[in-house]
Design a protein around this motif. Sequence first.
Motif, PDB file in Angstrom:
ATOM      1  N   ASN A 149       0.818  -1.216   0.000  1.00 34.60           N
ATOM      2  CA  ASN A 149       0.000   0.000   0.000  1.00 34.60           C
ATOM      3  C   ASN A 149       0.848   1.261   0.000  1.00 34.60           C
ATOM      4  O   ASN A 149       0.527   2.227  -0.702  1.00 34.60           O
ATOM      5  N   VAL A 150       1.934   1.271   0.755  1.00 34.13           N
ATOM      6  CA  VAL A 150       2.820   2.444   0.794  1.00 34.13           C
ATOM      7  C   VAL A 150       3.400   2.700  -0.598  1.00 34.13           C
ATOM      8  O   VAL A 150       3.383   3.831  -1.091  1.00 34.13           O
ATOM      9  N   GLU A 183       2.311   1.672  -3.537  1.00 35.63           N
ATOM     10  CA  GLU A 183       1.279   2.048  -4.514  1.00 35.63           C
ATOM     11  C   GLU A 183       0.791   3.478  -4.300  1.00 35.63           C
ATOM     12  O   GLU A 183       0.496   4.181  -5.264  1.00 35.63           O
ATOM     13  N   LYS A 184       0.728   3.923  -3.043  1.00 33.79           N
ATOM     14  CA  LYS A 184       0.354   5.320  -2.779  1.00 33.79           C
ATOM     15  C   LYS A 184       1.404   6.290  -3.317  1.00 33.79           C
ATOM     16  O   LYS A 184       1.092   7.436  -3.619  1.00 33.79           O
ATOM     17  N   LEU A 185       2.643   5.830  -3.436  1.00 29.78           N
ATOM     18  CA  LEU A 185       3.707   6.655  -4.009  1.00 29.78           C
ATOM     19  C   LEU A 185       3.648   6.673  -5.538  1.00 29.78           C
ATOM     20  O   LEU A 185       4.387   7.410  -6.184  1.00 29.78           O
TER      21      LEU A 185
END
Length: 72
Positions: free
Chosen positions: A56-57, A59-61
């Motif tokens: 998730n980290v 992909e959020k980037l």
Amino acid sequence: MKTNLRTEDLTCPSCIKKIESGIGKKEGVSKVDVKFNLNKVTVEHDESVTGDELKNVIEKLGYPVKSVKSSA
């Protein structure tokens, strides 16, 4: 624990710094190794961190994650 993530769209050294900084801030993470030429991120962390959280980290980037493999 160690988690290996396969990503897409890692094209330059600034991608490395962005991911290292984003994941490195996460509580429980002890080491982040990004190989942009292999589209691979290896993270050493304690049991409180899951592969899905790391995914998730990233992909959020803005970097799609193709696979996540965790091992003890």
